[in-house]
Design a protein around this motif. Sequence first.
Motif, PDB file in Angstrom:
ATOM      1  N   THR A 198       5.261  21.212  15.427  1.00 28.14           N
ATOM      2  CA  THR A 198       4.599  19.923  15.666  1.00 28.14           C
ATOM      3  C   THR A 198       5.003  18.869  14.644  1.00 28.14           C
ATOM      4  O   THR A 198       4.605  17.703  14.746  1.00 28.14           O
ATOM      5  N   ALA A 199       5.832  19.244  13.670  1.00 31.29           N
ATOM      6  CA  ALA A 199       6.123  18.346  12.552  1.00 31.29           C
ATOM      7  C   ALA A 199       6.854  17.087  12.994  1.00 31.29           C
ATOM      8  O   ALA A 199       6.570  15.990  12.493  1.00 31.29           O
ATOM      9  N   HIS A 200       7.783  17.205  13.928  1.00 32.64           N
ATOM     10  CA  HIS A 200       8.495  16.009  14.378  1.00 32.64           C
ATOM     11  C   HIS A 200       7.525  15.052  15.074  1.00 32.64           C
ATOM     12  O   HIS A 200       7.552  13.833  14.831  1.00 32.64           O
ATOM     13  N   ALA A 201       6.660  15.589  15.917  1.00 28.96           N
ATOM     14  CA  ALA A 201       5.659  14.747  16.583  1.00 28.96           C
ATOM     15  C   ALA A 201       4.742  14.086  15.563  1.00 28.96           C
ATOM     16  O   ALA A 201       4.330  12.928  15.734  1.00 28.96           O
ATOM     17  N   LEU A 202       4.422  14.810  14.492  1.00 24.23           N
ATOM     18  CA  LEU A 202       3.587  14.226  13.438  1.00 24.23           C
ATOM     19  C   LEU A 202       4.281  13.022  12.811  1.00 24.23           C
ATOM     20  O   LEU A 202       3.658  11.964  12.627  1.00 24.23           O
ATOM     21  N   VAL A 203       5.555  13.161  12.464  1.00 25.77           N
ATOM     22  CA  VAL A 203       6.273  12.054  11.828  1.00 25.77           C
ATOM     23  C   VAL A 203       6.288  10.840  12.748  1.00 25.77           C
ATOM     24  O   VAL A 203       6.004   9.709  12.320  1.00 25.77           O
ATOM     25  N   VAL A 204       6.595  11.057  14.012  1.00 31.44           N
ATOM     26  CA  VAL A 204       6.605   9.954  14.972  1.00 31.44           C
ATOM     27  C   VAL A 204       5.222   9.307  15.051  1.00 31.44           C
ATOM     28  O   VAL A 204       5.090   8.073  15.053  1.00 31.44           O
ATOM     29  N   ALA A 205       4.176  10.132  15.088  1.00 24.66           N
ATOM     30  CA  ALA A 205       2.813   9.606  15.182  1.00 24.66           C
ATOM     31  C   ALA A 205       2.432   8.797  13.947  1.00 24.66           C
ATOM     32  O   ALA A 205       1.799   7.742  14.049  1.00 24.66           O
ATOM     33  N   VAL A 206       2.817   9.280  12.753  1.00 21.10           N
ATOM     34  CA  VAL A 206       2.506   8.546  11.520  1.00 21.10           C
ATOM     35  C   VAL A 206       3.204   7.189  11.520  1.00 21.10           C
ATOM     36  O   VAL A 206       2.598   6.151  11.202  1.00 21.10           O
ATOM     37  N   LEU A 207       4.480   7.175  11.891  1.00 17.82           N
ATOM     38  CA  LEU A 207       5.225   5.912  11.864  1.00 17.82           C
ATOM     39  C   LEU A 207       4.697   4.941  12.913  1.00 17.82           C
ATOM     40  O   LEU A 207       4.549   3.736  12.639  1.00 17.82           O
ATOM     41  N   GLU A 208       4.400   5.430  14.104  1.00 14.95           N
ATOM     42  CA  GLU A 208       3.871   4.543  15.142  1.00 14.95           C
ATOM     43  C   GLU A 208       2.488   4.020  14.759  1.00 14.95           C
ATOM     44  O   GLU A 208       2.172   2.837  14.991  1.00 14.95           O
ATOM     45  N   THR A 209       1.669   4.876  14.171  1.00 13.50           N
ATOM     46  CA  THR A 209       0.337   4.444  13.738  1.00 13.50           C
ATOM     47  C   THR A 209       0.449   3.381  12.652  1.00 13.50           C
ATOM     48  O   THR A 209      -0.273   2.370  12.677  1.00 13.50           O
ATOM     49  N   PHE A 210       1.334   3.596  11.711  1.00  9.62           N
ATOM     50  CA  PHE A 210       1.526   2.600  10.654  1.00  9.62           C
ATOM     51  C   PHE A 210       1.937   1.253  11.248  1.00  9.62           C
ATOM     52  O   PHE A 210       1.370   0.207  10.894  1.00  9.62           O
ATOM     53  N   LEU A 211       2.902   1.268  12.160  1.00  9.51           N
ATOM     54  CA  LEU A 211       3.368   0.014  12.747  1.00  9.51           C
ATOM     55  C   LEU A 211       2.285  -0.654  13.593  1.00  9.51           C
ATOM     56  O   LEU A 211       2.233  -1.885  13.689  1.00  9.51           O
ATOM     57  N   ASP A 212       1.405   0.141  14.205  1.00 11.90           N
ATOM     58  CA  ASP A 212       0.296  -0.416  14.982  1.00 11.90           C
ATOM     59  C   ASP A 212      -0.738  -1.102  14.088  1.00 11.90           C
ATOM     60  O   ASP A 212      -1.299  -2.148  14.452  1.00 11.90           O
ATOM     61  N   LEU A 213      -1.011  -0.508  12.920  1.00 10.36           N
ATOM     62  CA  LEU A 213      -2.145  -0.934  12.111  1.00 10.36           C
ATOM     63  C   LEU A 213      -1.781  -1.872  10.963  1.00 10.36           C
ATOM     64  O   LEU A 213      -2.641  -2.637  10.499  1.00 10.36           O
ATOM     65  N   ALA A 214      -0.550  -1.825  10.494  1.00  8.46           N
ATOM     66  CA  ALA A 214      -0.179  -2.620   9.319  1.00  8.46           C
ATOM     67  C   ALA A 214       0.148  -4.056   9.703  1.00  8.46           C
ATOM     68  O   ALA A 214       0.804  -4.309  10.714  1.00  8.46           O
ATOM     69  N   ARG A 215      -0.322  -4.978   8.886  1.00 10.86           N
ATOM     70  CA  ARG A 215       0.078  -6.374   9.041  1.00 10.86           C
ATOM     71  C   ARG A 215       1.525  -6.554   8.575  1.00 10.86           C
ATOM     72  O   ARG A 215       2.045  -5.709   7.836  1.00 10.86           O
ATOM     73  N   PRO A 216       2.169  -7.648   8.947  1.00 13.00           N
ATOM     74  CA  PRO A 216       3.543  -7.872   8.504  1.00 13.00           C
ATOM     75  C   PRO A 216       3.711  -7.861   6.984  1.00 13.00           C
ATOM     76  O   PRO A 216       4.764  -7.463   6.475  1.00 13.00           O
ATOM     77  N   ASP A 217       2.682  -8.281   6.246  1.00 14.10           N
ATOM     78  CA  ASP A 217       2.795  -8.303   4.786  1.00 14.10           C
ATOM     79  C   ASP A 217       2.528  -6.932   4.162  1.00 14.10           C
ATOM     80  O   ASP A 217       2.687  -6.763   2.951  1.00 14.10           O
ATOM     81  N   GLN A 218       2.138  -5.951   4.969  1.00 12.80           N
ATOM     82  CA  GLN A 218       1.899  -4.591   4.467  1.00 12.80           C
ATOM     83  C   GLN A 218       3.130  -3.743   4.778  1.00 12.80           C
ATOM     84  O   GLN A 218       3.184  -3.013   5.760  1.00 12.80           O
ATOM     85  N   ALA A 219       4.125  -3.833   3.906  1.00 10.37           N
ATOM     86  CA  ALA A 219       5.411  -3.204   4.168  1.00 10.37           C
ATOM     87  C   ALA A 219       5.409  -1.709   3.889  1.00 10.37           C
ATOM     88  O   ALA A 219       6.216  -0.975   4.469  1.00 10.37           O
ATOM     89  N   ARG A 220       4.522  -1.252   3.024  1.00  4.43           N
ATOM     90  CA  ARG A 220       4.504   0.151   2.617  1.00  4.43           C
ATOM     91  C   ARG A 220       3.162   0.787   2.958  1.00  4.43           C
ATOM     92  O   ARG A 220       2.141   0.106   3.103  1.00  4.43           O
TER      93      ARG A 220
END
Length: 450
Positions: A198-220
């Motif tokens: 499930t690790a690959h799905a986890l990485v994809v989920a973390v990155l997609e969640t970050f991009l969904d929730l982070a504002r443009p000024d929240q780069a990290r």
Amino acid sequence: MTEPLSARPSATPIRPSACPGLLRIVPALDGGICRIKLPGGVLSADQALAVADAAERFAGGVIEATNRGNLQIRGIGTNHDGLIASLLDAGLGPSNPASDDVRNLMLSPTAGLDPQQLLDVRPLAGQILHSLEHHPRFHELSPKFALSLDGGEGLAMLEHPHDLWLSAVQVDGRTLLGFGLAGCSATDSPVAAVVPETAHALVVAVLETFLDLARPDQARMRDLLKEMPVTRFIEHVAARLPQQLVVDQKVTDWRRAPIRPFAHIGTYSQRTAGVVAVGAGVPLGRLRPSMFRDAARLATAFGDSQLCMTPWQSLMLRNVPAENSAPVLDGLGQAGLLVDAAQSLSKIVACTGSAACAKGLADTKADGLRLAALLQENGISRAVHLSGCTRSCAAAHVMPVTLLAGSPGRYDLYFRHADMSGFGDLHARDLTIEAVGALLTADSRSNTHD
């Protein structure tokens, strides 16, 4: 047939960024900088020769080993397209030009080969890199957004902070991948774990969640987590996964075992009997083309015709028959690389400094050489970081000793302290290199810890 430049990816930035890439050369005092991102730090001997040739033909002959296992060419002249074309012809570019910035995945230089590993993470790394290259949305990530994948190897960089880190964990006889956010496995415990499948799905989920929730000024990731609890972020991630996360006290209390210091220099045993990896430090992170060519020839003659760049600004030749380790070490040493961890220079890290960086307040490379010579004369070997300004570009984590430049040839001296932020405990101000050498010599002789 060689592809015409008009058909190649342009050197024009994919999006505005101060970070160099292979397709985006950024200016510095000594000329342009090109960063070559290497999958798992690995490149072939032929590719190493191509880098050496490009550094001489299109630049000033300076190749840098970075602290994330990549390469940089410095001092690039006006023929940017020629440099880029030569590196692309050698197969050193991304399969998708839009992904050049975001292929930031760190592995152990002995991944898949290490006798202590719990898991061969190379197949998973391939899946993650493929997603980073071909998932268009991931190209929105900052060029500094970085991931680490640790299979439990005895040789792994554990201290560099990453936006997402994964580390192999054994719980009740099962091997899982624990993961954490905005930290590192040297100091943090996982927030949860997944089965390897499930690790690959986890990485994809973390990155997609970050991009969904982070504002443009929240780069990290750390920027987002300043405003959002980790538990809430993980709830969003879990909703995207096909299996439940493993949130068990045995996982969340787990701590990664430390590695043997400076094991990346010298001979390192591999999983297969009779073969070893041979590592050598790059003096102050700078490779002359002749050094790289010699290392490539040794890799072809004695190893698997590959070189692996490490996060310690060193290189390794792997799959070397044990009986050939001595001539390989000798050859690397003759090339000018550092093959003995007792050499003072092998433990000194210095940024580009004022000779090539407008922000540098001192010539850190020259001062680092002077300090190494002083310490070597006194039989002292200390891990020291010289930084030309507060940005700390050369060291991704705080080192035991930091020298922060204040003016040419003058430094403030810090000792790392677990309870203090930044570089640590300010010990002395405005020291010359000679004064630093004397102080570190006296300190080393008065105690046995670094």
